[in-house]
Design a protein around this motif. Structure first.
Motif, PDB file in Angstrom:
ATOM      1  N   LEU A 133     -47.270   5.786  -0.740  1.00  0.00           N
ATOM      2  CA  LEU A 133     -47.130   7.170  -0.299  1.00  0.00           C
ATOM      3  C   LEU A 133     -46.280   7.992  -1.256  1.00  0.00           C
ATOM      4  O   LEU A 133     -46.168   9.198  -1.102  1.00  0.00           O
ATOM      5  N   LEU A 182     -44.717  12.902   7.784  1.00  0.00           N
ATOM      6  CA  LEU A 182     -43.705  12.067   7.144  1.00  0.00           C
ATOM      7  C   LEU A 182     -42.393  12.838   7.069  1.00  0.00           C
ATOM      8  O   LEU A 182     -42.360  13.978   6.606  1.00  0.00           O
ATOM      9  N   THR A 210     -54.280  10.955   8.202  1.00  0.00           N
ATOM     10  CA  THR A 210     -53.218  11.952   8.077  1.00  0.00           C
ATOM     11  C   THR A 210     -52.042  11.550   8.952  1.00  0.00           C
ATOM     12  O   THR A 210     -52.207  10.894   9.989  1.00  0.00           O
ATOM     13  N   TYR A 215     -43.194  16.452   5.788  1.00  0.00           N
ATOM     14  CA  TYR A 215     -44.396  16.581   4.971  1.00  0.00           C
ATOM     15  C   TYR A 215     -45.631  16.227   5.802  1.00  0.00           C
ATOM     16  O   TYR A 215     -45.569  15.371   6.703  1.00  0.00           O
ATOM     17  N   GLN A 216     -46.734  16.882   5.469  1.00  0.00           N
ATOM     18  CA  GLN A 216     -48.026  16.486   5.998  1.00  0.00           C
ATOM     19  C   GLN A 216     -48.739  15.681   4.907  1.00  0.00           C
ATOM     20  O   GLN A 216     -48.965  16.187   3.804  1.00  0.00           O
ATOM     21  N   VAL A 217     -49.066  14.428   5.202  1.00  0.00           N
ATOM     22  CA  VAL A 217     -49.631  13.519   4.216  1.00  0.00           C
ATOM     23  C   VAL A 217     -51.081  13.196   4.583  1.00  0.00           C
ATOM     24  O   VAL A 217     -51.379  12.924   5.756  1.00  0.00           O
ATOM     25  N   THR A 218     -51.952  13.220   3.580  1.00  0.00           N
ATOM     26  CA  THR A 218     -53.355  12.855   3.766  1.00  0.00           C
ATOM     27  C   THR A 218     -53.714  11.760   2.768  1.00  0.00           C
ATOM     28  O   THR A 218     -53.391  11.874   1.586  1.00  0.00           O
ATOM     29  N   VAL A 219     -54.353  10.707   3.254  1.00  0.00           N
ATOM     30  CA  VAL A 219     -54.724   9.578   2.408  1.00  0.00           C
ATOM     31  C   VAL A 219     -56.228   9.349   2.516  1.00  0.00           C
ATOM     32  O   VAL A 219     -56.774   9.305   3.629  1.00  0.00           O
ATOM     33  N   SER A 224     -53.428   9.855  -2.235  1.00  0.00           N
ATOM     34  CA  SER A 224     -52.717  10.573  -1.182  1.00  0.00           C
ATOM     35  C   SER A 224     -52.208  11.912  -1.695  1.00  0.00           C
ATOM     36  O   SER A 224     -51.902  12.063  -2.882  1.00  0.00           O
ATOM     37  N   THR A 225     -52.123  12.878  -0.800  1.00  0.00           N
ATOM     38  CA  THR A 225     -51.540  14.185  -1.104  1.00  0.00           C
ATOM     39  C   THR A 225     -50.493  14.475  -0.026  1.00  0.00           C
ATOM     40  O   THR A 225     -50.641  14.055   1.135  1.00  0.00           O
ATOM     41  N   ALA A 226     -49.470  15.192  -0.432  1.00  0.00           N
ATOM     42  CA  ALA A 226     -48.382  15.504   0.504  1.00  0.00           C
ATOM     43  C   ALA A 226     -48.029  16.983   0.382  1.00  0.00           C
ATOM     44  O   ALA A 226     -47.822  17.489  -0.728  1.00  0.00           O
ATOM     45  N   ARG A 252     -38.614  14.560  -4.693  1.00  0.00           N
ATOM     46  CA  ARG A 252     -38.981  15.082  -3.372  1.00  0.00           C
ATOM     47  C   ARG A 252     -37.736  15.649  -2.697  1.00  0.00           C
ATOM     48  O   ARG A 252     -36.666  15.043  -2.771  1.00  0.00           O
TER      49      ARG A 252
END
Length: 369
Positions: A295, A326, A323, A350-354, A361-363, A345
């Motif tokens: 992540l 985090l 999603t 954070y909103q995390v998408t994998v 992954s993007t955050a 960071r």
């Protein structure tokens, strides 16, 4: 002391999916080969130093064979699963060590690794109880272990054909078929003088080249999409639940979150703490794979100044994305409790998408916690 020991134990269990790139010393011919092998993580955690021009040991080749299976099967829990399901057990239910080369080693990592490889039919010993891990690997031994790795993957060897090597008569009978098949597939070739030199040393870079060619050239491979599953989803989840139940008694601060989706289950394990934090995330797929992913909010290798918490996890309806929310307790700065190449960071939510298959992954920072 018991709590510190337990924390260090879990830190050793939280293993990343890929190693950082190393500056390996190689021959000119091996530069591209080693780069490709690194990209596939075939060399992850195998060699103790960067010099790949020296002879490989039997233990190093055993580790490469395990990495080959892990990469081919996309099974990052292979060692644990093999120990749990395939190894011989003692009266207490613990794995019996087939090989006992290093009786004074604490913990006996080498003997455990060679015993697991034996349970997967990757290796055999010099005798009943000894693998001889530190001995240099011979070229004919490499051939046999390569074909064992391929057969352990589920492949079958074709009928051996003749070889062009002038010294083929010097190849041991137990290695002849392996050498012949691997030469037929373009995986093992002779030396500059045309001989195979069966008793000669096999260097680390030659090992890397052989496993890469086996990955690329053999009939059964992840590249061809025909690698069979070794374990089922239910077997993997059962083992993980058993491990968690057993280890929770030893590791007081251990935390675990789990979300189930149509294609995979996402599991997050962590030890939160002020002095030491460790975390790991992985997917268990319905088709029997386990894959770690990063992540990019923690350095699982060492001391940390911050910890992460996951919540509100959910899969998309088609199961292709995951999603979650985090929460990062404090800022992450490279080199400050993290590795030098860690992503900076700031603390917050954070909103995390994998992506479930690519593991990308993007955050997006949402705001302060």
């Amino acid at each position: 002391m018991k709590r510190i020991t337990a924390i260090l134990l879990l830190c050793t269990l939280l293993i990343p999916s890929a190693a950082a790139a190393q500056d390996f010393t190689t021959s000119p011919w091996a530069v591209e080969t080693v780069a490709k092998s690194e990209a596939l993580t075939l060399l992850h955690d195998v060699f103790s130093d960067e010099n790949l021009q020296v002879p490989a040991t039997r233990d190093e080749f055993r580790k490469l064979a395990m990495r080959y299976l892990i990469v081919q099967e996309q099974q990052d829990k292979l060692e644990d699963l093999a120990e749990y399901y395939l190894s011989e057990k003692d009266a207490q239910g613990n794995m019996k060590l087939i090989f006992q080369d290093l009786p004074n080693e604490q913990p006996r990592v080498t003997d455990r690794g060679s015993t697991i490889a034996y349970s997967l039919k990757l290796v055999q010993g010099r005798d009943t109880n000894h693998f001889d891990p530190e001995a240099n690997l011979t070229r004919e031994e490499a051939a046999v272990m390569l074909t064992r790795a391929y057969e352990a993957l589920g492949g079958e060897l074709p009928e051996a054909v003749s070889m062009p090597f002038p010294d083929s008569g010097a190849i041991a009978p137990w290695a002849w078929d392996s050498v012949a098949v691997l030469h037929q597939w373009g995986i093992l070739n002779g030396k500059e003088n045309g001989c195979f030199d069966p008793k000669g040393d096999f260097t680390r870079e030659q090992c890397a080249a052989a496993f890469l060619r086996l990955y690329e050239n053999a009939p059964v491979s992840r590249l061809k999409g025909n690698v069979p599953a070794r374990f089922t989803y239910d077997q993997i989840i059962h083992m993980l639940d058993e491990q968690y139940s057993r280890d929770t008694d030893k590791i007081i601060m251990r935390q675990r979150s789990r979300w189930e989706g149509p294609k995979a289950t996402m599991i997050h394990e962590s030890i939160p703490g002020v002095m030491v934090s460790a975390a790991n995330t992985y997917f268990v797929y319905q088709d029997g794979r386990v894959r770690y992913f990063d992540l990019d909010f923690h350095n699982i290798w060492g001391m940390m100044t911050s910890s992460v918490q996951l919540s509100d996890g959910q899969f998309s309806d088609d199961g292709n994305t995951f999603t979650c929310t985090l929460t990062l307790s404090s800022d992450i700065q490279p080199g400050q409790g993290t590795s030098e190449d860690a992503t900076p960071r700031k603390a917050g939510v954070y909103q995390v998408t994998v992506d479930v298959e690519s593991l990308q992954s993007t955050a997006q920072w949402v705001g302060a916690a």
